[in-house]
Design a protein around this motif. Sequence first.
Motif, PDB file in Angstrom:
ATOM      1  N   ARG A 201      89.167  -2.041  21.016  1.00 46.90           N
ATOM      2  CA  ARG A 201      88.361  -2.684  22.061  1.00 46.90           C
ATOM      3  C   ARG A 201      87.018  -1.985  22.220  1.00 46.90           C
ATOM      4  O   ARG A 201      85.993  -2.634  22.436  1.00 46.90           O
ATOM      5  CB  ARG A 201      89.127  -2.662  23.378  1.00 46.90           C
ATOM      6  N   GLU A 202      87.048  -0.639  22.092  1.00 49.25           N
ATOM      7  CA  GLU A 202      85.789   0.092  22.209  1.00 49.25           C
ATOM      8  C   GLU A 202      84.873  -0.180  21.021  1.00 49.25           C
ATOM      9  O   GLU A 202      83.641  -0.186  21.147  1.00 49.25           O
ATOM     10  CB  GLU A 202      86.075   1.594  22.305  1.00 49.25           C
TER      11      GLU A 202
ATOM     12  N   ARG B  34      84.746  -2.951  19.262  1.00 47.46           N
ATOM     13  CA  ARG B  34      84.388  -4.352  19.071  1.00 47.46           C
ATOM     14  C   ARG B  34      82.899  -4.579  19.262  1.00 47.46           C
ATOM     15  O   ARG B  34      82.266  -5.303  18.483  1.00 47.46           O
ATOM     16  CB  ARG B  34      85.176  -5.224  20.048  1.00 47.46           C
ATOM     17  N   GLU B  35      82.337  -3.970  20.292  1.00 48.33           N
ATOM     18  CA  GLU B  35      80.912  -4.184  20.565  1.00 48.33           C
ATOM     19  C   GLU B  35      80.056  -3.636  19.422  1.00 48.33           C
ATOM     20  O   GLU B  35      79.079  -4.279  18.992  1.00 48.33           O
ATOM     21  CB  GLU B  35      80.523  -3.522  21.887  1.00 48.33           C
ATOM     22  N   SER B  36      80.446  -2.436  18.911  1.00 46.96           N
ATOM     23  CA  SER B  36      79.663  -1.878  17.805  1.00 46.96           C
ATOM     24  C   SER B  36      79.797  -2.740  16.547  1.00 46.96           C
ATOM     25  O   SER B  36      78.826  -2.906  15.789  1.00 46.96           O
ATOM     26  CB  SER B  36      80.126  -0.450  17.522  1.00 46.96           C
TER      27      SER B  36
ATOM     28  N   GLU C 143      80.262  -6.031  16.464  1.00 49.80           N
ATOM     29  CA  GLU C 143      79.422  -7.207  16.665  1.00 49.80           C
ATOM     30  C   GLU C 143      77.957  -6.873  16.407  1.00 49.80           C
ATOM     31  O   GLU C 143      77.219  -7.675  15.826  1.00 49.80           O
ATOM     32  CB  GLU C 143      79.619  -7.738  18.087  1.00 49.80           C
ATOM     33  N   TRP C 144      77.529  -5.674  16.847  1.00 46.95           N
ATOM     34  CA  TRP C 144      76.139  -5.284  16.593  1.00 46.95           C
ATOM     35  C   TRP C 144      75.889  -5.120  15.089  1.00 46.95           C
ATOM     36  O   TRP C 144      74.862  -5.547  14.568  1.00 46.95           O
ATOM     37  CB  TRP C 144      75.854  -3.972  17.315  1.00 46.95           C
TER      38      TRP C 144
END
Length: 585
Positions: A267-268, A270-272, A274-275
């Motif tokens: 989950r942590e 995921r944002e990286s 996507e970037w």
Amino acid sequence: MTPRPPSWTLRRRVVALLAVVGVLLGASVAVEIAVAAKNREHIHTLLDRTGPLRIQSQELLNVLVDQETAVRGYAVTGDREDLEPYLQGAEREQQLYRSMEPLIDVHPALARELGTVKAQAADWRRTIAEPVVVATERDGTAAGQALITDQARQRFDAIRASMAELQQGILDQREKGADDIYRTSSTLVVLLIAAALVVVVAGAVLLISLNRMVVRPLTSLAEQVREVAEGDYQHHIAGSGPPEFQQLAADVDAMRQKIAKDLAEVREARESIEWVNSQLQKQAEELVRSNRDLEQFAYVASHDLQEPLRKVASFCQLLQRRYAGQLDERADQYIAFAVDGAQRMQRLINDLLAFSRIGRLTTGFTEVDLNKVMGDVAGQTESARQYADAELTWGELPTIRGEEPLLTNLLANLVSNSIKFRRPDVPPKVHVSARLVGDEWEICCQDNGIGIEPEFADKIFVIFQRLHSKDAYPGTGIGLAIAKKIVEYHGGRVWVDTDTAEGTAIRFTLPALPEDVEAARAAEQQAAEAPADEAPDAEQQPAAADPAVEGAAGVEPPRQGGSRAERADEASQSDSTGGVKETVT
């Protein structure tokens, strides 16, 4: 507290059960083999010994009776023909003795009875039959009849009695053999039933054991895993049953704990991720733009190089023509090198332009008849074929979707290569054929040239890759690279068939039209459903009219390229070859 000894593993239990069943079945099979062998021996004795003995003993009795009747008849008539059954019977009697003795030697009592019959018959012939025959021949029928007394009849009746005892003994042996066969057959059936019961009981035990030791623990483990899969990652998974399943449950629980730990990290991350994806997309767009700019640069640079290169080549050729022979030999050689280098540079630039245009300057795909394309290729390569005394032939080729100029360039490159890389003092022969493989047309350009070593089969399609020096075979080394790019632009692939015994076979695929694929499948289905006795003979079967069907069968029908009017004109003007060849000599 005393530790509980570990229970048997599932494998150990199954192996033990199978070992017990195997021992029981093995013992049963061994006994069955012994009983079957004994049964076979009894059948052999009954069919191959006792049966023939009965038949031959009956024939022996008939032979003896015929001899006695013949002697009596001869004594009454004195006719030599009436004595023939006696002479033939005596010979046949000896043959029967010789055939019965090997069969009866396993039965000593019957052998003794046969010996008694043989001795009595020989004594009867010596004391009765032969004297009657001699007396009749010498003194007449009255003398012969006088020797046939009641005592002579009693002697022959004794032979009959011995034969009856022999036949009764054979019959007793036959009944004994039948009883033995029945007994061993019954024993064999009982053993088979016992083996079947062992298998049934073992299967039932195995089924019950699997249900208790495998199905129930697995069902419980699956229910717990299902709870975790539904989102309860904190649910502890406990195992039951054999040690293997308990270990499996422990491993699954360890995996659950690791998944729960990794889930937070995912989950942590995921944002990286996507970037990173967004950055990759931007780089891909930049790469597409860069490739487009590079193609445009190569095209413009090639055009800009043409003008000064033409000027250099023109003035070098002027120097060569005007001052040839006026300067020294080395100067002429230098001028020739300059002219040759300029010309080769022009060819390289032209080939690079052609290579860069493939897929960039497009006229759109249309239906292209490859038979018509081969006609154009034959015209383009006519001068080269005349120079090399080459022969170009092709079978029936399909119609596909593509760009006609590119496909013409493709086939012209392949045919030109086949003519160029020919063997010395061997007239080149080039043949182009096609067959339908799945939903693609596989097209082959086959020649009888110098061939290609298997280790170089992939290198020849690399741009500027040459296997020979330019002095041995001229060219820029870009022709097959262009061919590969054209084939891939049309959605196919190209390769060298390394299994060819002679010359070179370059194969490439092109997507087939849907109607060709459907026609081929319909033809295969019709051929599979047709009864074998209704299939026409090979000599009477008419030629298929559909090129897709013919290509699917691997047959190359006569070439009929072009429009209907062109085909009709070709049919009216074709020679004995049916218009298949394009030959230049």
